[in-house]
Design a protein around this motif. Structure first.
Motif, mmCIF file in Angstrom:
data_model
loop_
_atom_site.group_PDB
_atom_site.id
_atom_site.type_symbol
_atom_site.label_atom_id
_atom_site.label_comp_id
_atom_site.label_asym_id
_atom_site.label_seq_id
_atom_site.Cartn_x
_atom_site.Cartn_y
_atom_site.Cartn_z
ATOM 1 N N LEU A 26 -11.971 39.554 18.229
ATOM 2 C CA LEU A 26 -10.401 39.647 18.718
ATOM 3 C C LEU A 26 -10.190 40.081 20.027
ATOM 4 O O LEU A 26 -9.132 40.029 20.412
ATOM 5 C CB LEU A 26 -9.658 40.103 17.585
ATOM 6 N N ASP A 28 -9.940 40.323 23.994
ATOM 7 C CA ASP A 28 -9.367 39.269 24.966
ATOM 8 C C ASP A 28 -10.405 38.816 25.980
ATOM 9 O O ASP A 28 -11.427 39.863 26.442
ATOM 10 C CB ASP A 28 -8.150 39.948 25.863
ATOM 11 N N GLN A 32 -7.600 34.755 25.692
ATOM 12 C CA GLN A 32 -7.499 34.458 24.484
ATOM 13 C C GLN A 32 -8.595 35.204 23.707
ATOM 14 O O GLN A 32 -9.712 35.605 24.424
ATOM 15 C CB GLN A 32 -7.667 33.186 24.248
ATOM 16 N N ALA A 36 -11.618 32.783 19.917
ATOM 17 C CA ALA A 36 -11.014 31.280 20.173
ATOM 18 C C ALA A 36 -11.962 30.549 20.861
ATOM 19 O O ALA A 36 -12.036 29.165 20.931
ATOM 20 C CB ALA A 36 -9.804 31.593 20.978
ATOM 21 N N ARG A 59 -4.975 38.988 9.500
ATOM 22 C CA ARG A 59 -5.319 39.390 11.136
ATOM 23 C C ARG A 59 -5.768 38.335 11.681
ATOM 24 O O ARG A 59 -5.636 38.223 13.155
ATOM 25 C CB ARG A 59 -6.402 40.508 11.162
ATOM 26 N N PHE A 60 -6.464 37.236 10.911
ATOM 27 C CA PHE A 60 -6.873 36.047 11.766
ATOM 28 C C PHE A 60 -5.910 34.687 11.515
ATOM 29 O O PHE A 60 -6.420 33.628 11.728
ATOM 30 C CB PHE A 60 -8.148 35.663 10.991
ATOM 31 N N ALA A 61 -4.738 35.018 11.077
ATOM 32 C CA ALA A 61 -3.846 34.100 10.499
ATOM 33 C C ALA A 61 -3.492 32.918 11.733
ATOM 34 O O ALA A 61 -3.327 31.739 11.438
ATOM 35 C CB ALA A 61 -2.417 34.592 9.991
ATOM 36 N N ASP A 62 -3.519 33.512 12.957
ATOM 37 C CA ASP A 62 -3.004 32.880 13.968
ATOM 38 C C ASP A 62 -4.113 31.584 14.408
ATOM 39 O O ASP A 62 -3.765 30.552 15.113
ATOM 40 C CB ASP A 62 -2.748 33.593 15.292
ATOM 41 N N LEU A 63 -5.401 31.754 13.802
ATOM 42 C CA LEU A 63 -6.415 31.157 14.125
ATOM 43 C C LEU A 63 -6.498 29.630 13.250
ATOM 44 O O LEU A 63 -6.861 28.506 13.554
ATOM 45 C CB LEU A 63 -7.622 31.326 13.991
ATOM 46 N N GLY A 64 -5.770 29.841 12.082
ATOM 47 C CA GLY A 64 -5.395 28.429 11.257
ATOM 48 C C GLY A 64 -6.806 28.135 10.399
ATOM 49 O O GLY A 64 -6.653 26.918 10.075
#
Length: 211
Positions: A26, A28, A32, A36, A59-64
């Motif tokens: 995670l 940067d 990103q 990612a 903590r990884f929710a944004d990655l879908g």
């Protein structure tokens, strides 16, 4: 013949001790997370994708992506992540699973095709990526986190891990493993970010400072 769209698991279950702990995937890289970049490389090569990680999945929710934890207690290494992926792939009705590391943002764009071809050519059930490494007696550096794994071997792997096996090649060599050799000029496509200095190198490479 086109390469099958195997499901894939991204292995992010490491302890990241050399990065100071936390989730190094995670960190940067070019605006990103490293993860990612891994996902973007994997999407054109795979079918459905899951993330193997332990702890709070939020903590990884944004990655879908679905997050699957190790089923073997304690930190059992990358094979535990492969097993979690194989169990998930079995639920998807898949015959095989691709694995990649979460900290390796520049891995080959033809990884899956080359792994599939190596497996088909040799008839071995497992395929693993490798690159030249003159420092090893074999002349090859194998990359155990970048592989193609048959779902049919998941119970055998579960038994091996339960018995205490942790070294990937001890298990893979037992079953027969094809090697997909990536011998290309330029920077190492399997360069992985383990330390803060590695992250600086990755940022320079992404920005074009390293060719």
């Amino acid at each position: 013949m086109s390469t099958p769209r195997y499901p894939a698991v991204i292995l992010a279950g490491g302890l990241a001790t050399r990065m100071g702990g936390g989730d190094k995937s995670l960190r940067d890289l070019g605006g990103q997370p490293i993860l990612a970049h891994v996902i973007q490389r994997l999407i054109p090569q795979a079918g459905s994708i899951a993330l193997n990680a332990n702890g709070d999945a939020a903590r990884f929710a944004d990655l879908g992506l679905p997050v699957i934890a190790d089923s073997i207690e304690g930190f059992a290494g990358p094979l535990a992540g492969v097993l979690a992926g194989l169990d998930w792939a079995a639920s998807e009705g898949a015959e095989a699973l691709v694995s990649v590391a979460a900290d390796t943002p520049f891995f080959p764009e033809d990884l899956v095709a080359r792994l599939d071809a190596a497996r088909a050519e040799t008839g071995h059930p497992i395929a693993m990526a490798a690159s030249p490494d003159g420092g090893r007696k074999s002349g090859l550096g194998r990359h155990p986190t970048f592989g193609l794994w048959p779902v049919a071997l998941r119970d055998d792997l579960r038994a091996a891990l339960t018995d205490g096996l942790r070294k990937v090649v001890l298990w893979t060599d037992r079953h027969g493993t094809a090697t997909a050799l990536f011998d290309t000029p330029g920077p190492d496509p399997f360069f992985n970010v383990n330390t803060p200095e590695d992250l600086k190198i990755a940022r320079a490479r992404l920005g074009g400072a390293l060719s």
